[in-house]
Design an enzyme around this catalytic site. Structure first.
Site, short mmCIF file in Angstrom:
data_model
loop_
_atom_site.label_atom_id
_atom_site.label_comp_id
_atom_site.label_asym_id
_atom_site.label_seq_id
_atom_site.Cartn_x
_atom_site.Cartn_y
_atom_site.Cartn_z
N ASP A 85 0.85 -1.19 0.00
CA ASP A 85 0.00 0.00 0.00
C ASP A 85 0.89 1.25 0.00
OD1 ASP A 85 -2.41 1.45 0.30
OD2 ASP A 85 -2.28 1.41 2.49
N HIS A 86 0.65 2.18 -0.90
CA HIS A 86 1.41 3.45 -0.97
C HIS A 86 2.93 3.24 -0.98
CE1 HIS A 86 -2.02 6.12 -0.59
NE2 HIS A 86 -2.47 5.34 0.35
N HIS A 178 -7.61 9.82 4.20
CA HIS A 178 -7.23 8.77 5.15
C HIS A 178 -7.57 9.22 6.55
CE1 HIS A 178 -4.14 7.69 1.91
NE2 HIS A 178 -4.90 6.63 2.02
N GLY A 179 -7.95 8.28 7.39
CA GLY A 179 -8.23 8.60 8.79
C GLY A 179 -9.65 9.11 8.95
N HIS A 208 -9.53 4.92 -1.56
CA HIS A 208 -8.74 4.94 -0.32
C HIS A 208 -9.57 5.62 0.76
CE1 HIS A 208 -4.52 3.79 -1.54
NE2 HIS A 208 -5.20 3.71 -2.67
N GLY A 210 -11.31 4.34 3.26
CA GLY A 210 -12.63 3.70 3.37
C GLY A 210 -13.26 3.80 4.74
N SER A 211 -12.49 4.16 5.76
CA SER A 211 -13.05 4.24 7.12
C SER A 211 -13.89 5.48 7.28
CB SER A 211 -11.92 4.31 8.16
OG SER A 211 -11.14 3.15 8.13
N ASN A 232 -8.34 0.88 6.96
CA ASN A 232 -7.28 0.73 7.95
C ASN A 232 -7.73 1.28 9.31
OD1 ASN A 232 -4.80 0.34 9.16
ND2 ASN A 232 -3.93 2.25 8.40
P1 13P Z 1 -8.38 4.59 6.28
O1 13P Z 1 -7.31 4.49 7.32
O2 13P Z 1 -9.04 5.93 6.30
O3 13P Z 1 -9.34 3.47 6.34
O4 13P Z 1 -7.64 4.50 4.86
C1 13P Z 1 -6.94 3.35 4.53
C2 13P Z 1 -6.24 3.50 3.25
O5 13P Z 1 -6.70 4.15 2.34
C3 13P Z 1 -4.97 2.79 3.07
O6 13P Z 1 -4.34 3.13 1.88
#
Ligand code: 13P
Length: 288
Positions: A85-86, A178-179, A208, A210-211, A232
């Protein structure tokens, strides 16, 4: 079942209008939890390591061996792809050599021409090794392993040029971060997503951050071509909450409650439960 590249599973997801969950792992417990959640859901899954998480776990070789050996010992039969990832360029190349079946080369912080040129190089090395490739256009907001994105909306023209390099799936900023999402978050830009989908020839698109995205927006995104959703932070939150509860109830002080096999069990189960719930949300249950 042996690890597989993500190309086929995401093509099928795009055609079948569902998304594969891509869950970040951090250690043994999380890796087991993600595999268990996918197996119990009969769903294809992607397990991904950020560069930082892989370093924490002891390096890419350790991550590869762990996932591969757990698939055997746990009797996992659903398709599993191990994804970087990244990744920076050198990390993407290293992961392909180690045996990862999928890599993200994230050159979104580079000048676009350089992002494109490096993406082409990663694609040619990955494809001769049967490895799938994700690249990113328009940085995704929030912070991940020190790479900070401003949350822009990707330029569809750049998305087309990136898609034409032969990558297998495309991550593009559509207002996602993210986050945790701020309370004044404007939501995903479906206008941007549609414009990107219109010029990328049915290529699977990646969401990306998704949380914390509400279910209705997730479903609309999938209807517009999103076929991989990264999660994540939510796994981290449910793990921490369940562990906090265990300790606040003084369970670590009762009998052998301090044994890590007991102490980490509620958090691990919480990750299993979340993975299964998200697989339902994404529509990939029973799509193995
Ligand atoms: P989150 O931590 O917001 O779920 O994002 C995860 C992500 O996009 C990892 O690349």
């Amino acid at each position: 079942m042996a690890l597989v590249s993500a190309t086929e599973m995401l093509k099928k997801a795009r055609e079948g209008k569902y998304a594969v969950g891509a869950f970040n792992t951090n250690n043994l417990e999380w890796t087991k939890a993600i595999l268990q959640g996918a197996q119990e859901s009969n769903a294809p899954v992607m397990i991904q390591t950020s560069m930082g998480a892989a370093k924490y776990m002891g390096g890419y070789q350790v991550c590869y061996d762990l996932v591969k050996d757990l698939i055997d010992s746990m009797g996992i039969t659903v398709p599993v792809a191990l994804h970087l990832d990244h990744g920076e360029y050198k990390d993407a190349i290293e992961c392909i050599k180690v045996g990862y079946t999928s890599v993200m080369f994230d050159g979104s912080h580079l000048p676009f021409d350089e992002n494109l040129a490096k993406a082409k190089e990663v694609v040619s090395f990955a494809h001769i090794n049967g490895v799938s490739v994700e690249c990113e256009v328009g940085s995704i907001g929030g912070e991940e392993d020190g790479i900070i994105g401003a949350g822009e909306l990707a330029d569809p023209n750049e998305c087309k040029l990136m898609s034409d390099t032969g990558i297998d799936f495309l991550a593009a900023g559509i207002g996602n971060i993210h986050g945790a999402y701020p309370t004044n978050w404007a939501g995903l830009s479906f206008e941007t997503l549609e414009a990107i989908a219109n010029v990328t020839d049915g290529k699977p698109l990646v969401l990306h951050g998704g949380s914390g995205i509400p279910l209705d927006q997730i479903q609309t995104a999938i209807a517009h071509g999103v076929s991989k959703i990264n999660v994540n932070t939510e796994c981290q939150e449910v793990f921490a909450a369940a562990t906090r509860k265990y300790i606040e109830e003084n369970k670590d002080l009762q009998g052998k409650g301090f044994d890590p096999r007991k102490l980490l069990a509620p958090g691990t189960q919480a990750v299993v439960d979340l993975v299964k719930e998200r697989i339902e949300w994404f529509g990939s249950k029973d799509k193995a």
